[in-house]
Design a protein around this motif. Structure first.
Motif, PDB file in Angstrom:
ATOM      1  N   ASP A  49       0.834  -1.200   0.000  1.00 59.60           N
ATOM      2  CA  ASP A  49       0.000   0.000   0.000  1.00 59.60           C
ATOM      3  C   ASP A  49       0.869   1.250   0.000  1.00 59.60           C
ATOM      4  N   ASP A  50       1.962   1.231   0.787  1.00 58.18           N
ATOM      5  CA  ASP A  50       2.854   2.393   0.831  1.00 58.18           C
ATOM      6  C   ASP A  50       3.362   2.743  -0.567  1.00 58.18           C
ATOM      7  N   GLN A  51       3.822   1.732  -1.292  1.00 54.59           N
ATOM      8  CA  GLN A  51       4.396   1.981  -2.619  1.00 54.59           C
ATOM      9  C   GLN A  51       3.344   2.510  -3.586  1.00 54.59           C
ATOM     10  N   ALA A  52       2.157   1.918  -3.553  1.00 51.70           N
ATOM     11  CA  ALA A  52       1.099   2.347  -4.465  1.00 51.70           C
ATOM     12  C   ALA A  52       0.683   3.789  -4.181  1.00 51.70           C
ATOM     13  N   ILE A  53       0.570   4.136  -2.913  1.00 50.13           N
ATOM     14  CA  ILE A  53       0.134   5.486  -2.553  1.00 50.13           C
ATOM     15  C   ILE A  53       1.208   6.513  -2.876  1.00 50.13           C
ATOM     16  N   VAL A  54       2.460   6.200  -2.572  1.00 47.56           N
ATOM     17  CA  VAL A  54       3.541   7.136  -2.898  1.00 47.56           C
ATOM     18  C   VAL A  54       3.595   7.384  -4.394  1.00 47.56           C
ATOM     19  N   SER A  55       3.396   6.340  -5.189  1.00 46.69           N
ATOM     20  CA  SER A  55       3.410   6.487  -6.641  1.00 46.69           C
ATOM     21  C   SER A  55       2.300   7.433  -7.115  1.00 46.69           C
TER      22      SER A  55
END
Length: 355
Positions: A105-111
């Motif tokens: 989730d962190d990676q998807a949101i940061v993207s």
């Protein structure tokens, strides 16, 4: 775990809790709780305006330090630990829809944030809270995301540190309100509620499915707008209009007059609430909204609560933050703390299981 949480996870859920501290344009709001057996007790609360009504005090560390020490000490708030939030102007809130597809989730949101915000992600602090959606089984997710400039966050933390305070956590205001609503509905954890948090110049709508966000929306309507509408219609100054709103029984003739005066102001709000209810139903497979939880100064205005109930065809249940806690021994029951919803929700962090 969110970036804010990784940066500032210091909360200990025992004994005297941290001070929930909110710095707002009007001044300082603060609440402190204490664990006493199975109950949470209200240690102290504070609502204070800036010295000489000048919010520039926030920009001067020596002046802010003097003010905080004096105000917190005189109110009986103890210790150095605080949980606070950034000013609304320093935080951008957005709802993002995403699919993990192998990413965290962190990676998807940061993207997604990197696509929406025209600043390098390395210069930002990103926090988020996942939201309930109808597409979860298919990997479709939503999150309420808060984005702030890292420099702004560090400046706030350093300012409070220079004032002698230790920041245990930094949180967004909707998260604090959600936690407070959870406290109000602890006897019915499955209640689906629409929280209307009405502040001086702006408000927020939060749809909560049990303990999870379904929707967050800012509303361009504040308590001042309601007071102004009554004042103009009845030729009253602001103090007189506010007194009338607070003192008029909903069943009285004056209460009836107020409801008629307020209809044009509250129709727009009712329309936004109805849209939120329809959206929530689409995200929860048609689960109903059980009630509207009213927070803020309008909690004391019977005519507003009754008119909203009529327009929305939903029960309106006002929430008085300080009434949710036992008074500490030797402390009389607190006065109305309707402006303290965020501060009380901040104080709850670390004192209950959802933090």
């Amino acid at each position: 775990m969110s970036t804010f949480t990784r940066l500032l996870r210091r909360v200990r859920p025992t004994g005297l809790g941290p001070i929930g501290l909110e710095l707002v344009p009007e001044g300082l709001r603060a609440v402190q709780l204490e664990q006493r057996g199975a109950e949470l007790a209200l240690v102290a609360s504070l609502r204070a305006g800036w010295p000489d009504g000048d919010p520039a005090v926030r920009e001067s560390t020596p002046a802010l330090r003097r003010f905080l020490r004096s105000a917190l000490g005189s109110a009986g708030l103890r210790g150095r630990r605080v949980i606070t939030t950034l000013a609304p102007s320093d935080v951008k809130l957005m709802v993002l829809n995403y699919q993990s597809r192998g990413d965290t989730d962190d990676q998807a949101i940061v993207s997604l944030v990197s696509e929406r915000v025209r600043e390098p992600v390395a210069e930002l602090v990103i926090d988020y809270s996942t939201m309930r959606t109808s597409g979860e089984k298919h990997g479709e997710k939503s999150a309420l995301v808060a984005v702030a400039r890292r420099e702004t966050v560090i400046e706030r933390l350093e300012s409070l540190r220079a004032c002698g305070l230790q920041v245990d956590a930094l949180e967004i205001a909707p998260g604090a309100v959600r936690r407070l609503i959870g406290r109000a509905t602890r006897d019915d954890p499955d209640e689906n509620a629409l929280a209307f948090h009405c502040q001086t110049g702006r408000s927020e709508l939060l749809v909560l499915w049990g303990r999870r966000f379904v929707l967050h929306r800012e509303v361009d309507l504040g308590a001042h707008d309601v007071i102004e509408a009554v004042g103009k219609a009845l030729s009253l100054d602001e103090d007189e209009a506010a007194h009338l709103l607070e003192g008029a029984s909903h069943s009285s003739e004056v209460g009836g007059t107020l409801r008629e005066v307020l209809k044009p102001t509250l129709y727009g709000l009712a329309e936004q609430v109805n849209q939120a209810v329809i959206y929530a139903a689409s995200q929860t497979h048609g689960a109903p909204i059980h009630c509207v939880r009213l927070l803020g100064v309008p909690r004391r205005w019977p005519a507003v609560a009754e008119l909203l109930a009529q327009l929305l065809e939903l029960p309106v249940r006002p929430v008085e933050p300080l009434a949710l806690f036992e008074p500490a021994p030797g402390r009389p029951p607190g006065r109305a703390g309707d402006e303290l919803a965020v501060a009380a929700g901040l104080a709850l962090r670390g004192m209950i299981q959802d933090a």
